[in-house]
Structure formats: C-alpha cells, structure tokens
Design a protein around this motif. Structure first.
Motif, PDB file in Angstrom:
ATOM      1  N   UNK A   1     134.948  13.685 -27.754  1.00 23.22           N
ATOM      2  CA  UNK A   1     135.773  13.127 -28.831  1.00 23.22           C
ATOM      3  C   UNK A   1     137.043  13.955 -29.037  1.00 23.22           C
ATOM      4  N   UNK A   2     136.934  15.266 -28.834  1.00 19.64           N
ATOM      5  CA  UNK A   2     138.127  16.114 -28.990  1.00 19.64           C
ATOM      6  C   UNK A   2     139.125  15.908 -27.855  1.00 19.64           C
ATOM      7  N   UNK A   3     138.658  15.491 -26.682  1.00 22.48           N
ATOM      8  CA  UNK A   3     139.600  15.186 -25.596  1.00 22.48           C
ATOM      9  C   UNK A   3     140.570  14.108 -26.070  1.00 22.48           C
ATOM     10  N   UNK A   4     140.056  13.134 -26.847  1.00 23.52           N
ATOM     11  CA  UNK A   4     140.917  12.096 -27.407  1.00 23.52           C
ATOM     12  C   UNK A   4     141.998  12.683 -28.311  1.00 23.52           C
TER      13      UNK A   4
ATOM     14  N   UNK B   1     133.892  23.910 -34.147  1.00 22.34           N
ATOM     15  CA  UNK B   1     133.700  23.016 -35.296  1.00 22.34           C
ATOM     16  C   UNK B   1     132.215  22.821 -35.600  1.00 22.34           C
TER      17      UNK B   1
ATOM     18  N   UNK C   1     146.892  12.821 -28.076  1.00 24.45           N
ATOM     19  CA  UNK C   1     147.766  12.041 -28.953  1.00 24.45           C
ATOM     20  C   UNK C   1     148.968  12.847 -29.436  1.00 24.45           C
ATOM     21  N   UNK C   2     149.806  12.185 -30.217  1.00 28.24           N
ATOM     22  CA  UNK C   2     151.063  12.785 -30.685  1.00 28.24           C
ATOM     23  C   UNK C   2     150.812  14.097 -31.454  1.00 28.24           C
ATOM     24  N   UNK C   3     150.025  14.030 -32.529  1.00 26.02           N
ATOM     25  CA  UNK C   3     149.690  15.240 -33.293  1.00 26.02           C
ATOM     26  C   UNK C   3     148.320  15.704 -32.810  1.00 26.02           C
TER      27      UNK C   3
ATOM     28  N   UNK D   1     146.175  17.818 -33.640  1.00 26.53           N
ATOM     29  CA  UNK D   1     145.494  18.671 -34.610  1.00 26.53           C
ATOM     30  C   UNK D   1     144.584  17.837 -35.489  1.00 26.53           C
ATOM     31  N   UNK D   2     143.461  18.421 -35.878  1.00 22.98           N
ATOM     32  CA  UNK D   2     142.624  17.825 -36.918  1.00 22.98           C
ATOM     33  C   UNK D   2     142.371  18.892 -37.984  1.00 22.98           C
ATOM     34  N   UNK D   3     142.036  18.478 -39.214  1.00 28.29           N
ATOM     35  CA  UNK D   3     142.009  19.449 -40.315  1.00 28.29           C
ATOM     36  C   UNK D   3     140.681  20.192 -40.526  1.00 28.29           C
ATOM     37  N   UNK D   4     139.746  20.128 -39.557  1.00 28.74           N
ATOM     38  CA  UNK D   4     138.386  20.638 -39.814  1.00 28.74           C
ATOM     39  C   UNK D   4     138.338  22.102 -40.265  1.00 28.74           C
ATOM     40  N   UNK D   5     139.139  22.966 -39.651  1.00 26.49           N
ATOM     41  CA  UNK D   5     139.036  24.399 -39.963  1.00 26.49           C
ATOM     42  C   UNK D   5     140.209  24.895 -40.811  1.00 26.49           C
ATOM     43  N   UNK D   6     140.800  23.966 -41.574  1.00 24.16           N
ATOM     44  CA  UNK D   6     141.900  24.336 -42.453  1.00 24.16           C
ATOM     45  C   UNK D   6     141.430  25.389 -43.445  1.00 24.16           C
TER      46      UNK D   6
END
Lengths: 169, 317
Positions: free
Chosen positions: B37-40, B312, B44-46, B48-53
C-alpha cells in the motif's frame, strides 16, 4: 435491537436516480474501501462515467492511528486521473461521524487540488462529530447509537445492510 | 513457561523489529501487504502521509551506511516524522559515553523510535530491553547477526516478481558466513514457505551447520544455480579478499562470480538480486548487474515502502 433495516438495493436505486441528472461526462468518482468502492463500482457503470474510477483506503489518514494502530489488509489507493481542477464525487456506504470523510479529503488533496468534492452515501445514520454533510444520500436514518451499520455484498453483487453488534463504532 | 519473543508486546504485536527469526508468518505478511500500500503513496504527487506526525525518529548509525540510512530517513520523512541522523563514530562514544547513556540522553530528547546499526551483534536487542515502553527500536544491521528490513525488502521484491513463495527455488550466493543479510533472508523465506532454498559458496565462506536453517548447500555454481527462480548475490567484503579465507578476487570471480553464462543455468525468467554495494567483477559481472534480469535498483525503491511499513506498524502498536 432495531428490526427495520433499510433495504440496500432500494436505497441504491434512489441514489442512482438522484445522481443521474447531476453528473457530467467529466465528473470523476472515488470510492472509499470497502463498501464505498462496491457502491462506486455500480454507480460508475450505471451512470456511464468516462473518467476511470478511483478507490482509496484511508488507513494512512485515520485520526485514531495512535490508539488503534494500522489495520490488517490495507488496500492500495489508486486514483487513475488528474485530480487538479476535477469535480469529484466521493462515495461511502454509511455516513456517520464524518472522520472517514475527513481522512478521505485529506488523502485526495495529496493527489492534487480538486475543483469540488461532493459526498455520496447510501445511508446517513446521523451522529456527525465533524462539520461534513452529504449532497446525495439514499436515506437518512436514526438507528441505534451503539452497533456499526455494515454494508455486505453477496456473490451475485447484491448489496444488503446489517447491524454488527460486535463492532461498536 | 515459554519465553516471550522480546520483539512482541503482551498482545503479540510487533513492538520492536530486531530479527526475522522467530516472527510468525502473519507478522511478515502484514508487513509485506502494508508495504504494498505504501508503494502506491510513493508513486503520487505528494509522497507523504501523516501517520508519524509529531514523532521523532533517531537514526543511530555506529557503522557506515549510505543506502540503508538514506532509505530509513526517506521512509520516516514520508511518514511525516522528524528525523535526526547521528553518526556516532564521530560523536560522543569517542568521548567515552556508553551506548545506553547515549540512548538515555536521546530518549530524554523525546525520541519515539531508534533505527540502530552497530558492528556488535545484539546491540539493537540491548537498546530495546533498555528503552521505555513507548519507544520502538528497529535493527538496521547488527554485526553478523541480522538485518531484518533488508530481509523483508528482499522478500517483498521476490513476491513482487514471483507472486508466490510456495513454489520457488532461491539461491543465495557468496559470503554467507559474514552476512547478516543472508541470515535474515533465509529466516524470512523459510517462514514464508519457500520450499527450495540453497546457499552456494566456498566452504570457507559458509557457516558450519548452515543446513540446520533449512537450506541446501552447494559449493559449485553449475549445480546450485540450476533451474532456480531467484539468485541473490552477496557482497564480498574487501577485507575478506586479503584474509586467509580466499586466494584472490580474480579466483573468486572465476568460481563464484555471476556471469551471463552461469545465469543461463537458472530459469529463463529468473531474477537477480544484490543488497549492495556491488563489487563489479568480483561477485557479479557488469553484464548481469546491468542486464534485464537484474532487479537490484527496484530492491532499493521497495526498501523505502518496506521501511515505511515497519515504522508505521511499530508506531501503531
């Protein structure tokens, strides 16, 4: 326990008729896993939309990650169109607190800046904790507060709703 | 009473990633599925995901590394963590501070996760046993012992190209004796159900009793490579070439270097992997390293997604 569950296929038909006069050839659609994607697949085909269907799993955007961790079997989000300046119909099965919709909007904006997002839901069961509202719903129903309202799909593709007592929302 | 795996918490969830040995198949599969799922996200453009903010990840590297440290740093940044890189060779330990004192100080700076590479086997274990409950430790290579995220990214790469582990022949070639990469990959592949796992190398570079890990031993490439689906080449460390274990780099290449001719013994659609850094002309011929069957650079890219998955999952447990 409540006995009168909405009939999912009837709600689907109502939803389809609401959407039919409103969509344009350039309208894009994104389903939220899992039930929202089932619904979006049907709507996308029945509305004859030209832009390929998108699907997102909002697991990486959940606001309860630090309490609940990552769930098993996360799907790969896939948006097969340019999001910038697009009018997007965001589809979920059951609308409740609004947290999933918030996560989905955050994720969509990481693909680009849409012109607009409208929310489509099969059932709106109230109980909103965030300022989100749907533009298209099959039915608004005030069910019991505890158990989760779940959409199922059988082998023939037929949709149905049930309350899951095991999973409090 | 059965002793609890020190990597798992009381609910059987992954608390630290120290070694692949002893981890249940479901844990490995969960990591590989999440990585997918992280390969997806990385496409992409951004990215980053906010999981470890709001979380702080400390890269504690007591041993040199470019690829591993960089991909851990990218992975943490794509999860929105704050990343602090420490190269300890040039830091406090030179002034006499102990490993655990260093860790205590960084914990006092509100570290949430340590990524540790150390020349001593067991260093990451030691840190994991020492830190407070909310802090997670990832072993990024300890001595000859383990390099679990490398084993996982290798397994991810194999699954990406070959889909199913349960019908595969995999050969690991070279200096298995000194290789934490080989050990981690062997544990990963046996746990994931690979039926035919082979190690190929000179007697002097294979650990005694390696068969007990569930592998078949070959000293001859021509026999060992026959009909395999996957060839994993290991780096021959320069210092070994000067030691008593090997006559010379040229001699090694003649017998154990992967050339197009030797690769032809494997299945026609076999893939070639290498954890890097490569010694061209020692363990691998440039024609193979740059050839169509090589998936060495995709391994690096998948490594980011696999490390995002590990970080994560740990942070959520």
């Amino acid at each position: 326990m409540i006995t009168t569950l909405p009939e999912a296929e009837a709600l689907y038909a109502k939803l389809l008729e609401q959407l039919r006069p409103r969509v344009r050839p350039e309208t894009a659609m994104v389903g939220i896993y899992t039930g929202g994607v089932w619904l979006a697949e049907r709507l996308h085909a029945d509305l004859d939309l030209r832009v390929p269907l998108g699907a997102i799993d909002i697991s990486f955007y959940r606001d309860d990650f630090h309490q609940s961790g990552l769930k098993q079997d996360i799907k790969r989000s896939h948006i097969p169109f340019e999001v910038n300046d697009r009018h997007i119909l965001l589809v979920d099965d059951v609308l409740y607190t609004g947290r999933t919709v918030r996560g989905a909007m955050n994720e969509l904006f990481d693909y680009g800046r849409p012109a607009s997002i409208e929310l489509v839901g099969l059932v709106d069961r109230g109980g909103r904790g965030l300022p989100t509202s749907a533009q298209y719903v099959g039915e608004t129903t005030e069910g019991p507060a505890g158990p989760m309202l779940v959409l199922d799909r059988d082998a023939s593709g037929r949709l149905s709703l049930r309350y899951d007592d095991e999973r409090a929302q | 009473m059965k002793m609890r795996n020190p990597q798992l918490n009381e609910n059987g969830e992954l608390q630290h990633l120290l070694t692949i040995e002893g981890l249940p198949r479901e844990v490995l599969t969960h990591i590989l599925d999440t990585a997918s799922s992280f390969v997806g996200v990385t496409e992409r453009e951004v990215k980053k995901v906010p999981l470890l903010r709001g979380k702080s990840v400390f890269n504690l590297f007591f041993e040199n590394s470019t690829r591993t440290r960089t991909t851990f740093e990218i992975a943490a940044k794509r999860l929105s963590a704050d990343v602090i890189n420490l190269n300890i060779n040039t830091s406090s330990t030179n002034k006499g501070e102990t490993l655990l004192d260093t860790v205590d100080n960084l914990t006092a700076m509100h570290a949430d996760m340590f990524v540790v590479r150390h020349a001593q086997s067991g260093a990451a274990h030691l840190i994991a046993q020492h830190v407070p409950k909310h802090v997670h430790v990832i072993n990024a290579g300890d001595g000859r012992h383990a390099h679990p995220t490398q084993g996982l990214l290798d397994a991810y790469t194999i699954r990406h190209y070959k889909k199913d582990f349960t019908a595969l022949s995999v050969a690991i070639v070279g200096d298995v004796l000194h290789s934490r990469v080989a050990r981690s990959l062997i544990h990963a592949l046996t746990t994931l159900g690979t039926p035919d796992l082979r190690v190929i190398g000179p007697q002097t570079l294979l650990p005694t009793g390696v068969e007990k890990l569930g592998v078949r031993v070959f000293h001859d490439m021509n026999a060992g490579l026959r009909d395999v689906d996957v060839v994993v080449m290991l780096r021959l460390q320069n210092e070994r070439m000067r030691g008593p274990l090997l006559p010379s780099a040229q001699e090694y290449f003649k017998y154990y270097g992967l050339t197009p001719e030797k690769l032809a013994l494997a299945k026609p659609d076999a893939i070639v992997m290498h954890p890097g850094p490569m010694n061209r002309g020692v363990e691998i011929d440039s024609a193979v390293a740059d050839g169509e069957q090589a998936v060495i650079l995709p391994q690096v890219t998948f490594g980011i997604a696999v490390r995002m998955a590990v970080m994560s999952i740990l942070a959520g447990n």
